[in-house]
Design a protein around this motif. Structure first.
Motif, PDB file in Angstrom:
ATOM      1  N   GLY A  77      77.682 -31.037 -41.334  1.00 54.88           N
ATOM      2  CA  GLY A  77      76.619 -30.082 -41.539  1.00 54.88           C
ATOM      3  C   GLY A  77      75.645 -30.598 -42.013  1.00 54.88           C
ATOM      4  N   LEU A  78      75.509 -32.107 -41.673  1.00 56.81           N
ATOM      5  CA  LEU A  78      74.181 -32.975 -42.205  1.00 56.81           C
ATOM      6  C   LEU A  78      72.881 -32.321 -41.561  1.00 56.81           C
ATOM      7  CD1 LEU A  78      73.515 -35.345 -44.344  1.00 56.81           C
ATOM      8  CD2 LEU A  78      73.500 -36.654 -42.168  1.00 56.81           C
ATOM      9  N   PRO A  79      72.016 -31.703 -42.366  1.00 59.31           N
ATOM     10  CA  PRO A  79      70.804 -31.332 -41.664  1.00 59.31           C
ATOM     11  C   PRO A  79      69.977 -32.444 -41.271  1.00 59.31           C
ATOM     12  CG  PRO A  79      70.528 -31.006 -43.652  1.00 59.31           C
ATOM     13  CD  PRO A  79      71.895 -31.758 -43.681  1.00 59.31           C
ATOM     14  N   LEU A  80      70.126 -33.401 -40.206  1.00 59.12           N
ATOM     15  CA  LEU A  80      69.169 -34.428 -39.871  1.00 59.12           C
ATOM     16  C   LEU A  80      69.756 -34.625 -38.065  1.00 59.12           C
ATOM     17  CD1 LEU A  80      67.075 -36.399 -40.848  1.00 59.12           C
ATOM     18  CD2 LEU A  80      69.080 -38.122 -41.182  1.00 59.12           C
ATOM     19  N   ALA A  81      68.877 -34.443 -37.316  1.00 58.64           N
ATOM     20  CA  ALA A  81      69.349 -34.443 -36.028  1.00 58.64           C
ATOM     21  C   ALA A  81      69.701 -35.987 -35.575  1.00 58.64           C
ATOM     22  CB  ALA A  81      68.107 -34.150 -35.061  1.00 58.64           C
ATOM     23  N   GLU A  82      69.135 -37.133 -36.084  1.00 55.92           N
ATOM     24  CA  GLU A  82      69.314 -38.197 -35.733  1.00 55.92           C
ATOM     25  C   GLU A  82      69.822 -39.128 -37.103  1.00 55.92           C
ATOM     26  OE1 GLU A  82      67.423 -41.747 -33.003  1.00 55.92           O
ATOM     27  OE2 GLU A  82      66.208 -40.594 -34.185  1.00 55.92           O
ATOM     28  N   PRO A  83      70.894 -39.131 -37.668  1.00 54.81           N
ATOM     29  CA  PRO A  83      71.189 -39.864 -39.056  1.00 54.81           C
ATOM     30  C   PRO A  83      70.870 -41.236 -38.778  1.00 54.81           C
ATOM     31  CG  PRO A  83      72.970 -38.891 -38.094  1.00 54.81           C
ATOM     32  CD  PRO A  83      72.134 -38.515 -37.241  1.00 54.81           C
ATOM     33  N   VAL A  84      71.248 -41.825 -37.749  1.00 57.75           N
ATOM     34  CA  VAL A  84      71.406 -43.245 -37.550  1.00 57.75           C
ATOM     35  C   VAL A  84      70.615 -43.534 -36.177  1.00 57.75           C
ATOM     36  CG1 VAL A  84      72.750 -45.319 -37.204  1.00 57.75           C
ATOM     37  CG2 VAL A  84      73.680 -43.463 -39.093  1.00 57.75           C
ATOM     38  N   ARG A  85      69.785 -44.248 -36.327  1.00 62.94           N
ATOM     39  CA  ARG A  85      68.901 -44.911 -35.157  1.00 62.94           C
ATOM     40  C   ARG A  85      69.229 -46.434 -34.891  1.00 62.94           C
ATOM     41  NH1 ARG A  85      62.865 -43.796 -35.433  1.00 62.94           N
ATOM     42  NH2 ARG A  85      63.544 -41.818 -35.314  1.00 62.94           N
ATOM     43  N   VAL A  86      69.770 -46.804 -33.752  1.00 66.12           N
ATOM     44  CA  VAL A  86      70.341 -48.132 -33.437  1.00 66.12           C
ATOM     45  C   VAL A  86      69.297 -48.723 -32.584  1.00 66.12           C
ATOM     46  CG1 VAL A  86      72.383 -49.220 -32.367  1.00 66.12           C
ATOM     47  CG2 VAL A  86      72.907 -47.436 -33.627  1.00 66.12           C
ATOM     48  N   VAL A  87      68.703 -49.953 -33.094  1.00 68.65           N
ATOM     49  CA  VAL A  87      67.906 -50.538 -32.332  1.00 68.65           C
ATOM     50  C   VAL A  87      68.308 -51.981 -32.067  1.00 68.65           C
ATOM     51  CG1 VAL A  87      65.637 -51.390 -32.447  1.00 68.65           C
ATOM     52  CG2 VAL A  87      66.050 -49.264 -33.513  1.00 68.65           C
ATOM     53  N   LEU A  88      68.305 -52.257 -30.895  1.00 63.11           N
ATOM     54  CA  LEU A  88      68.645 -53.987 -30.474  1.00 63.11           C
ATOM     55  C   LEU A  88      67.374 -54.775 -30.771  1.00 63.11           C
ATOM     56  CD1 LEU A  88      70.776 -55.794 -29.162  1.00 63.11           C
ATOM     57  CD2 LEU A  88      69.519 -55.259 -26.863  1.00 63.11           C
ATOM     58  N   GLY A  89      67.792 -55.757 -31.753  1.00 66.77           N
ATOM     59  CA  GLY A  89      66.791 -56.622 -32.009  1.00 66.77           C
ATOM     60  C   GLY A  89      66.801 -57.857 -31.379  1.00 66.77           C
ATOM     61  N   ARG A  90      65.890 -58.842 -31.471  1.00 62.42           N
ATOM     62  CA  ARG A  90      65.745 -60.130 -30.897  1.00 62.42           C
ATOM     63  C   ARG A  90      66.903 -61.112 -31.157  1.00 62.42           C
ATOM     64  NH1 ARG A  90      60.020 -61.936 -32.589  1.00 62.42           N
ATOM     65  NH2 ARG A  90      60.754 -64.019 -31.928  1.00 62.42           N
ATOM     66  N   ARG A  91      67.331 -61.871 -30.384  1.00 59.19           N
ATOM     67  CA  ARG A  91      68.516 -62.816 -30.550  1.00 59.19           C
ATOM     68  C   ARG A  91      68.186 -63.894 -31.987  1.00 59.19           C
ATOM     69  NH1 ARG A  91      69.972 -64.859 -24.681  1.00 59.19           N
ATOM     70  NH2 ARG A  91      70.980 -66.468 -25.926  1.00 59.19           N
ATOM     71  N   VAL A  92      69.026 -64.124 -32.661  1.00 58.30           N
ATOM     72  CA  VAL A  92      69.000 -65.168 -33.573  1.00 58.30           C
ATOM     73  C   VAL A  92      69.590 -66.564 -33.131  1.00 58.30           C
ATOM     74  CG1 VAL A  92      69.634 -65.759 -36.095  1.00 58.30           C
ATOM     75  CG2 VAL A  92      68.671 -63.631 -35.491  1.00 58.30           C
ATOM     76  N   GLN A  93      68.987 -67.712 -33.329  1.00 59.59           N
ATOM     77  CA  GLN A  93      69.526 -68.954 -33.042  1.00 59.59           C
ATOM     78  C   GLN A  93      70.382 -69.566 -33.909  1.00 59.59           C
ATOM     79  OE1 GLN A  93      68.807 -69.370 -29.591  1.00 59.59           O
ATOM     80  NE2 GLN A  93      67.498 -67.952 -29.517  1.00 59.59           N
ATOM     81  N   VAL A  94      70.040 -69.249 -35.202  1.00 63.05           N
ATOM     82  CA  VAL A  94      70.708 -70.142 -36.228  1.00 63.05           C
ATOM     83  C   VAL A  94      71.988 -69.468 -36.794  1.00 63.05           C
ATOM     84  CG1 VAL A  94      70.635 -71.332 -38.624  1.00 63.05           C
ATOM     85  CG2 VAL A  94      68.581 -71.365 -36.774  1.00 63.05           C
ATOM     86  N   LEU A  95      73.037 -69.921 -36.856  1.00 56.99           N
ATOM     87  CA  LEU A  95      74.188 -69.348 -37.379  1.00 56.99           C
ATOM     88  C   LEU A  95      74.318 -69.207 -38.657  1.00 56.99           C
ATOM     89  CD1 LEU A  95      77.156 -71.136 -35.454  1.00 56.99           C
ATOM     90  CD2 LEU A  95      76.529 -68.905 -35.274  1.00 56.99           C
ATOM     91  N   PRO A  96      74.693 -67.958 -39.316  1.00 63.02           N
ATOM     92  CA  PRO A  96      74.694 -67.540 -40.589  1.00 63.02           C
ATOM     93  C   PRO A  96      75.554 -68.598 -41.425  1.00 63.02           C
ATOM     94  CG  PRO A  96      75.856 -65.986 -39.696  1.00 63.02           C
ATOM     95  CD  PRO A  96      75.579 -66.838 -38.522  1.00 63.02           C
ATOM     96  N   PRO A  97      75.575 -68.871 -42.849  1.00 64.79           N
ATOM     97  CA  PRO A  97      76.784 -69.350 -43.526  1.00 64.79           C
ATOM     98  C   PRO A  97      78.189 -68.805 -43.279  1.00 64.79           C
ATOM     99  CG  PRO A  97      75.246 -67.907 -44.998  1.00 64.79           C
ATOM    100  CD  PRO A  97      74.522 -68.004 -43.670  1.00 64.79           C
ATOM    101  N   ALA A  98      79.120 -69.612 -42.982  1.00 68.44           N
ATOM    102  CA  ALA A  98      80.431 -69.025 -42.821  1.00 68.44           C
ATOM    103  C   ALA A  98      81.016 -68.316 -44.058  1.00 68.44           C
ATOM    104  CB  ALA A  98      81.130 -70.326 -42.494  1.00 68.44           C
ATOM    105  N   ALA A  99      81.594 -67.091 -43.937  1.00 68.54           N
ATOM    106  CA  ALA A  99      82.089 -66.495 -45.136  1.00 68.54           C
ATOM    107  C   ALA A  99      83.447 -67.110 -45.789  1.00 68.54           C
ATOM    108  CB  ALA A  99      82.524 -65.053 -44.687  1.00 68.54           C
ATOM    109  N   PRO A 100      83.582 -67.472 -46.877  1.00 74.96           N
ATOM    110  CA  PRO A 100      84.782 -68.192 -47.499  1.00 74.96           C
ATOM    111  C   PRO A 100      85.799 -67.440 -47.331  1.00 74.96           C
ATOM    112  CG  PRO A 100      83.310 -67.233 -49.182  1.00 74.96           C
ATOM    113  CD  PRO A 100      82.529 -66.937 -47.885  1.00 74.96           C
ATOM    114  N   ARG A 101      86.990 -68.107 -47.264  1.00 78.03           N
ATOM    115  CA  ARG A 101      88.461 -67.404 -47.339  1.00 78.03           C
ATOM    116  C   ARG A 101      89.037 -67.638 -48.489  1.00 78.03           C
ATOM    117  NH1 ARG A 101      90.840 -66.771 -42.506  1.00 78.03           N
ATOM    118  NH2 ARG A 101      89.687 -67.241 -40.454  1.00 78.03           N
ATOM    119  N   ASP A 102      89.383 -66.340 -49.331  1.00 75.19           N
ATOM    120  CA  ASP A 102      90.102 -66.481 -50.549  1.00 75.19           C
ATOM    121  C   ASP A 102      89.247 -67.403 -51.644  1.00 75.19           C
ATOM    122  OD1 ASP A 102      92.111 -64.999 -49.314  1.00 75.19           O
ATOM    123  OD2 ASP A 102      93.134 -66.708 -48.750  1.00 75.19           O
ATOM    124  N   ALA A 103      87.907 -67.092 -51.683  1.00 73.91           N
ATOM    125  CA  ALA A 103      87.250 -68.021 -52.622  1.00 73.91           C
ATOM    126  C   ALA A 103      87.120 -67.493 -54.014  1.00 73.91           C
ATOM    127  CB  ALA A 103      85.691 -68.349 -51.873  1.00 73.91           C
ATOM    128  N   GLY A 104      87.588 -66.301 -54.159  1.00 66.48           N
ATOM    129  CA  GLY A 104      87.597 -65.473 -55.405  1.00 66.48           C
ATOM    130  C   GLY A 104      86.182 -65.050 -55.558  1.00 66.48           C
TER     131      GLY A 104
END
Length: 255
Positions: A77-104
């Motif tokens: 019953g959300l009174p909003l016809a378009e709650p989420v608008r998905v947009v395709l952006g431009r490509r990114v060339q640089v990889l993000p920092p790797a997420a740590p594994r079990d880093a606390g």
């Protein structure tokens, strides 16, 4: 004197960050207007097959996302016809920092700050202005082994989504994107991280079903379709998922 001044500056920064986070959370869960989720593709390895796939990537690859959120929001019953608008952006060339594994906790906080700094520097300009930034990291279709775990951050309203550069995987890619997008709105996982099995009842699409198994659909944040005790399968597409009532409450669709 200088030390006291430095402490005041740091406190000011912390207060500003906290205030900005609270305002962003209120805006994301008030649903007064469509929330713009912008997708930024990245090639994980720079291989030819993935690059060719990204060259062909267009809005049609993500067409099911906006309609899915629209239909699910309408169920609550959300009174909003378009709650989420998905947009395709431009490509990114640089990889993000790797997420740590079990880093606390300290390692997780450190990575989160580095990730937000990276996103601020590397995000290409786009219109409309994004409320949520999801960086889609595409792996080759013949990638062997498990891809890194995808992450959606409510603080900073961004996410890293690991996907396969294959047309055959596009429908399942949408499931992963939708799952991580909801994390940025405040939704929590509803599966056991040790077994990846949905947690009953919040992680089940139809918890009141008798008999309980097999379920026909997955709760989106539960991640999998329970087929029998101790066994679940990955949904083939968003059509096999729903947003459950606990998740709907977390993201502000219900009270």
């Amino acid at each position: 004197m200088f030390k006291a001044f430095r402490i005041l500056v740091l406190l000011g920064i912390l207060v500003t960050v906290a205030g900005t986070t609270l305002i962003a959370r209120w805006q994301s869960q008030s649903w007064k207007r469509p929330q713009v989720v912008t997708l930024y593709p990245i090639s994980a390895q720079g291989d030819a097959a993935t690059q060719a796939y990204l060259d062909r990537l267009d809005d049609a690859a993500f067409a099911g996302l906006s309609s899915y959120f629209q239909a699910e929001a309408a169920r609550y019953g959300l009174p909003l016809a378009e709650p989420v608008r998905v947009v395709l952006g431009r490509r990114v060339q640089v990889l993000p920092p790797a997420a740590p594994r079990d880093a606390g906790p300290i390692g997780a906080i450190s990575w989160s700050l580095r990730m937000r700094w990276w996103a601020w520097r590397q995000t290409p300009p786009s219109s409309p202005r994004p409320d949520v930034k999801l960086f889609l990291i595409y792996h080759p279709p013949d990638f062997e082994g498990a891809v890194p775990h995808s992450i959606g951050l409510e603080k900073g309203r961004l996410g890293l989504v690991h996907l396969f550069a294959s047309r055959a995987q596009q429908a399942q890619n949408e499931v992963v994107i939708a799952h991580e997008a909801l994390h940025t709105f405040g939704a929590t996982d509803k599966y056991d991280p040790a077994t990846l099995l949905p947690v009953y009842p919040a992680g089940y699409a139809d918890p009141g079903q008798e008999p309980r198994y097999p379920q026909a659909r997955a709760e989106l944040m539960g991640g999998r379709v329970p087929v029998r005790e101790g066994e679940a399968r990955i949904p083939a597409s968003l059509r096999q998922t729903v947003i459950g009532p606990e998740t709907a409450a977390e993201i502000g669709w219900t009270k």
